[in-house]
Write an enzyme that holds these catalytic residues in place. Structure first.
Site, PDB file in Angstrom:
ATOM      1  N   GLY A  35      29.931  -9.341 -36.453  1.00  0.00           N
ATOM      2  CA  GLY A  35      30.947  -8.406 -36.519  1.00  0.00           C
ATOM      3  C   GLY A  35      30.765  -6.898 -36.513  1.00  0.00           C
ATOM      4  O   GLY A  35      30.478  -6.075 -37.843  1.00  0.00           O
ATOM      5  N   SER A 194      28.382   3.645 -24.812  1.00  0.00           N
ATOM      6  CA  SER A 194      26.902   3.844 -24.148  1.00  0.00           C
ATOM      7  C   SER A 194      26.978   4.191 -22.512  1.00  0.00           C
ATOM      8  O   SER A 194      28.687   4.455 -22.034  1.00  0.00           O
ATOM      9  CB  SER A 194      26.553   2.260 -23.715  1.00  0.00           C
ATOM     10  OG  SER A 194      27.517   1.504 -23.015  1.00  0.00           O
ATOM     11  N   ASP A 261      25.443  -1.219 -33.267  1.00  0.00           N
ATOM     12  CA  ASP A 261      26.460  -0.706 -34.691  1.00  0.00           C
ATOM     13  C   ASP A 261      25.438  -0.346 -35.989  1.00  0.00           C
ATOM     14  O   ASP A 261      25.911   0.615 -36.512  1.00  0.00           O
ATOM     15  CB  ASP A 261      26.548  -1.973 -35.349  1.00  0.00           C
ATOM     16  CG  ASP A 261      27.568  -2.424 -34.486  1.00  0.00           C
ATOM     17  OD1 ASP A 261      28.095  -2.519 -33.665  1.00  0.00           O
ATOM     18  OD2 ASP A 261      27.335  -4.445 -34.537  1.00  0.00           O
ATOM     19  N   ASP A 297      22.133  -9.616 -37.182  1.00  0.00           N
ATOM     20  CA  ASP A 297      22.804  -8.897 -36.665  1.00  0.00           C
ATOM     21  C   ASP A 297      23.067  -7.166 -37.552  1.00  0.00           C
ATOM     22  O   ASP A 297      23.108  -6.288 -37.444  1.00  0.00           O
ATOM     23  CB  ASP A 297      24.373  -8.756 -36.881  1.00  0.00           C
ATOM     24  CG  ASP A 297      25.275  -9.908 -35.581  1.00  0.00           C
ATOM     25  OD1 ASP A 297      24.094 -10.968 -35.248  1.00  0.00           O
ATOM     26  OD2 ASP A 297      26.333  -9.732 -35.333  1.00  0.00           O
TER      27      ASP A 297
END
Length: 319
Positions: A35, A194, A261, A297
């Site tokens: 997440g 981005s 992230d 992640d």
């Protein structure tokens, strides 16, 4: 002066395969968490900066896993336990060469049931940096209203607002998402995107260079902009001054999910620490690269060995 980071979003359980073969052939899968906002929070906490995560999880074992993992990484967790909806799930099918297919199982999840009442209890003041992404408002109408409300509260409280577009086409279309992104970006003190996401903020934009994109966004009134361009690095335009950082070279990429992230988490951690812009970008690039070396992640940010400036030993073997 910013003394802490606050973020809101959906933390997910993550099922992932190894890079040896496709999901449908896998005999084993690994369980982790993910997440976007949770990933950022864990990257920030790893750099020693106080960070709080707010969200909802189900009254299930996956929810317990999510909360435990966030807390184990040093995040101050404020999780509402939803007894009617399950914790959301992300499935990663990791292929050789860093190619990954991501599937979501988050419709009617606990995290997608955020409401305005959930965010009105989040404490904000001038010492807080609130970090939001474009993912959460795409989960449901309630989430969209909650994120908008929290952004309004941040402005009223004098908190610093950071916004990462983080567009997910598997959640909603460009046409549905773009107006929401533009409204949040208009409030943001610090904007991340981005180079591929810039057209969602600037209709008609067709450029491919991060520096030109940052200048175009600055032309619309954004004073602090960071535009990433993957392997081509990133460019920041902060109060009219431009800064460029090259991507950290890697011998091999395992999985790029979570790299953005990690980049944002590194930048925000250095911002709170009072570091100059070049240091913020260097740390961001290092953490982004570190994330690519791990199938998880966020787990890669725990090990930046060989990636820090001047940190590559002449002898690759430690004796």
């Amino acid at each position: 002066m910013i003394d802490r980071i606050v973020t809101l979003g959906e933390a997910l359980a993550v099922f992932r395969t190894g890079p040896g073969g496709p999901l449908w052939q896998a005999r084993h899968v690994e369980l982790s968490t993910g997440g976007a906002e949770a990933n950022v929070a864990m990257a920030v906490a790893r750099r020693g900066v106080p960070v709080s995560w707010f969200g909802r999880v189900g009254a299930d074992e996956l929810g317990r896993r999510v909360v435990r993992e966030l807390r184990a990484e040093g995040v101050d967790v404020h999780a509402t336990v939803d007894r009617e909806h399950p914790t959301g799930l992300l499935v990663k099918d990791i292929r050789p060469g860093g190619r990954t297919s991501v599937g979501y199982y988050r419709r009617d999840s606990a995290g997608s049931r955020l409401e305005v009442a959930d965010v009105d209890r989040i404490p904000l003041d001038a010492g807080a940096l609130l970090h939001l992404t474009g993912i959460t408002p795409g989960l449901s109408a309630g989430c969209g209203a909650a994120v908008a409300r929290l952004a309004e509260r941040a402005t009223a409280a004098g908190a610093t607002l950071s916004f990462d577009v983080n567009h997910r086409r598997k959640l909603w279309s460009d046409d549905s998402a773009a107006p929401v992104y533009r409204a949040l970006a208009a409030r943001a003190d610090l904007l991340f995107a981005s180079v591929e996401e810039v057209p969602l903020l600037l209709p008609g934009w067709t450029g491919t260079q991060a520096d030109a994109a940052a200048r175009a966004l600055a032309g619309r009134g954004h004073r602090q902009v960071v535009v990433t361009a993957g392997a081509r690095g990133a460019y920041a335009l902060i109060d009219g001054t431009g800064y460029e950082v090259a991507a950290v070279p890697l011998d091999g990429i395992v999985d790029t999910v979570g790299a953005g992230d990690a980049f944002v988490g590194g930048y925000l951690a250095e911002l709170v620490a009072g570091s100059p812009v070049r240091q913020r970008l260097r740390t961001a690039a290092v953490l982004g690269a570190a994330a690519c070396r791990h199938p998880g992640d966020w787990e890669g940010v725990a090990d930046t060995a060989g990636l820090e400036p001047d940190g590559v030993p002449a002898d690759p073997v430690s004796r």
